[in-house]
Design a protein around this motif. Structure first.
Motif, PDB file in Angstrom:
ATOM      1  N   UNK A 127       0.624  -1.252  -0.249  1.00  0.00           N
ATOM      2  CA  UNK A 127      -0.035   0.366   0.240  1.00  0.00           C
ATOM      3  C   UNK A 127       0.618   1.341   0.315  1.00  0.00           C
ATOM      4  N   UNK A 128       2.050   1.301   0.774  1.00  0.00           N
ATOM      5  CA  UNK A 128       2.851   2.157   0.854  1.00  0.00           C
ATOM      6  C   UNK A 128       3.286   2.552  -0.435  1.00  0.00           C
ATOM      7  N   UNK A 129       3.746   1.411  -1.413  1.00  0.00           N
ATOM      8  CA  UNK A 129       4.529   1.802  -2.330  1.00  0.00           C
ATOM      9  C   UNK A 129       3.657   2.541  -3.075  1.00  0.00           C
ATOM     10  N   UNK A 130       1.999   1.421  -3.129  1.00  0.00           N
ATOM     11  CA  UNK A 130       1.569   2.139  -4.305  1.00  0.00           C
ATOM     12  C   UNK A 130       0.691   3.818  -4.097  1.00  0.00           C
ATOM     13  N   UNK A 131       1.293   4.221  -3.090  1.00  0.00           N
ATOM     14  CA  UNK A 131       0.731   5.652  -2.330  1.00  0.00           C
ATOM     15  C   UNK A 131       1.566   6.703  -2.756  1.00  0.00           C
ATOM     16  N   UNK A 132       3.127   6.412  -3.052  1.00  0.00           N
ATOM     17  CA  UNK A 132       4.246   7.064  -3.326  1.00  0.00           C
ATOM     18  C   UNK A 132       4.126   6.569  -4.381  1.00  0.00           C
ATOM     19  N   UNK A 133       3.954   5.496  -5.571  1.00  0.00           N
ATOM     20  CA  UNK A 133       3.432   5.778  -7.251  1.00  0.00           C
ATOM     21  C   UNK A 133       2.193   6.717  -7.319  1.00  0.00           C
ATOM     22  N   UNK A 134       1.471   7.118  -6.682  1.00  0.00           N
ATOM     23  CA  UNK A 134      -0.398   7.411  -7.449  1.00  0.00           C
ATOM     24  C   UNK A 134       0.141   8.941  -6.879  1.00  0.00           C
ATOM     25  N   UNK A 135       1.288   9.218  -5.624  1.00  0.00           N
ATOM     26  CA  UNK A 135       1.117  10.258  -5.312  1.00  0.00           C
ATOM     27  C   UNK A 135       2.451  11.198  -6.107  1.00  0.00           C
ATOM     28  N   UNK A 136       3.357  10.561  -6.604  1.00  0.00           N
ATOM     29  CA  UNK A 136       4.041  10.920  -8.042  1.00  0.00           C
ATOM     30  C   UNK A 136       3.781  10.883  -9.155  1.00  0.00           C
ATOM     31  N   UNK A 137       2.662  10.222  -9.737  1.00  0.00           N
ATOM     32  CA  UNK A 137       2.043  10.234 -11.135  1.00  0.00           C
ATOM     33  C   UNK A 137       1.342  11.561 -11.230  1.00  0.00           C
ATOM     34  N   UNK A 138       0.591  12.059  -9.830  1.00  0.00           N
ATOM     35  CA  UNK A 138      -0.020  12.950  -9.618  1.00  0.00           C
ATOM     36  C   UNK A 138       0.521  14.762  -9.515  1.00  0.00           C
ATOM     37  N   UNK A 139       2.093  14.090  -9.233  1.00  0.00           N
ATOM     38  CA  UNK A 139       3.066  15.631  -9.059  1.00  0.00           C
ATOM     39  C   UNK A 139       2.501  16.289  -7.993  1.00  0.00           C
ATOM     40  N   UNK A 140       2.664  14.820  -6.589  1.00  0.00           N
ATOM     41  CA  UNK A 140       2.002  15.663  -4.905  1.00  0.00           C
ATOM     42  C   UNK A 140       3.050  15.218  -4.298  1.00  0.00           C
ATOM     43  N   UNK A 141       4.896  14.790  -4.698  1.00  0.00           N
ATOM     44  CA  UNK A 141       4.939  14.010  -4.061  1.00  0.00           C
ATOM     45  C   UNK A 141       5.729  14.340  -2.837  1.00  0.00           C
ATOM     46  N   UNK A 142       4.602  16.063  -2.270  1.00  0.00           N
ATOM     47  CA  UNK A 142       5.536  16.484  -0.832  1.00  0.00           C
ATOM     48  C   UNK A 142       4.206  15.771  -0.880  1.00  0.00           C
ATOM     49  N   UNK A 143       3.067  15.179  -0.336  1.00  0.00           N
ATOM     50  CA  UNK A 143       2.286  14.844   0.696  1.00  0.00           C
ATOM     51  C   UNK A 143       2.933  13.674   0.753  1.00  0.00           C
ATOM     52  N   UNK A 144       3.762  13.001   0.969  1.00  0.00           N
ATOM     53  CA  UNK A 144       4.407  11.246   0.954  1.00  0.00           C
ATOM     54  C   UNK A 144       4.091  11.436   2.220  1.00  0.00           C
TER      55      UNK A 144
END
Length: 129
Positions: A112-129
């Motif tokens: 889940x953590x990896x999936x969340x990181x990938x989604x945030x990265x794809x959406x350009x929201x890496x700062x929400x990690x």
């Protein structure tokens, strides 16, 4: 003397029959005790199986709850129109990840953590990690 021999033979026969029934009763008693012990052991195994099954059901429910919650968070994140709603969605996902960890499903939490990181990265929201 002939009568005395018959009486002795008859007494011996009665004692033999009585001995046979005594042995039969003792054998039945031993068999019943053995059956009772086997029954207790089977009951203990059934209880253990039921407890294991209950634990598996609880783990399945926990997995279903956390993955459903995570999917809801991911969906809300994909629909987020502003940073505040995106943070709220990420918070739901983080809660799901924590629930998975608390339930002893570390592998699921890691995925889940990896999936969340990938989604945030794809959406350009890496700062929400």
């Amino acid at each position: 003397m002939d009568q005395q021999l018959k009486n002795i033979a008859l007494a011996t026969l009665y004692l033999s029959v009585a001995g046979f029934f005594l042995i039969l009763l003792l054998t039945i008693k031993e068999g019943a005790e053995l059956f009772h012990e086997i029954s207790k052991a089977e009951s203990a195994q059934r209880i253990e199986l039921m407890q294991t099954t209950q634990a598996q059901i609880e783990a399945s429910e926990s997995l279903l709850t956390s993955t459903t919650s995570f999917a809801s968070g991911a969906f809300l994140l994909s629909e987020a129109s502003d940073l505040r709603s995106a943070k709220s969605a990420v918070s739901i996902m983080d809660g799901s990840i924590q629930k998975a960890r608390d339930s002893g499903m570390e592998n699921v939490a890691t995925i889940m953590e990896a999936f969340k990181g990938r989604i945030l990265q794809d959406m350009g929201l890496s700062e929400l990690r």
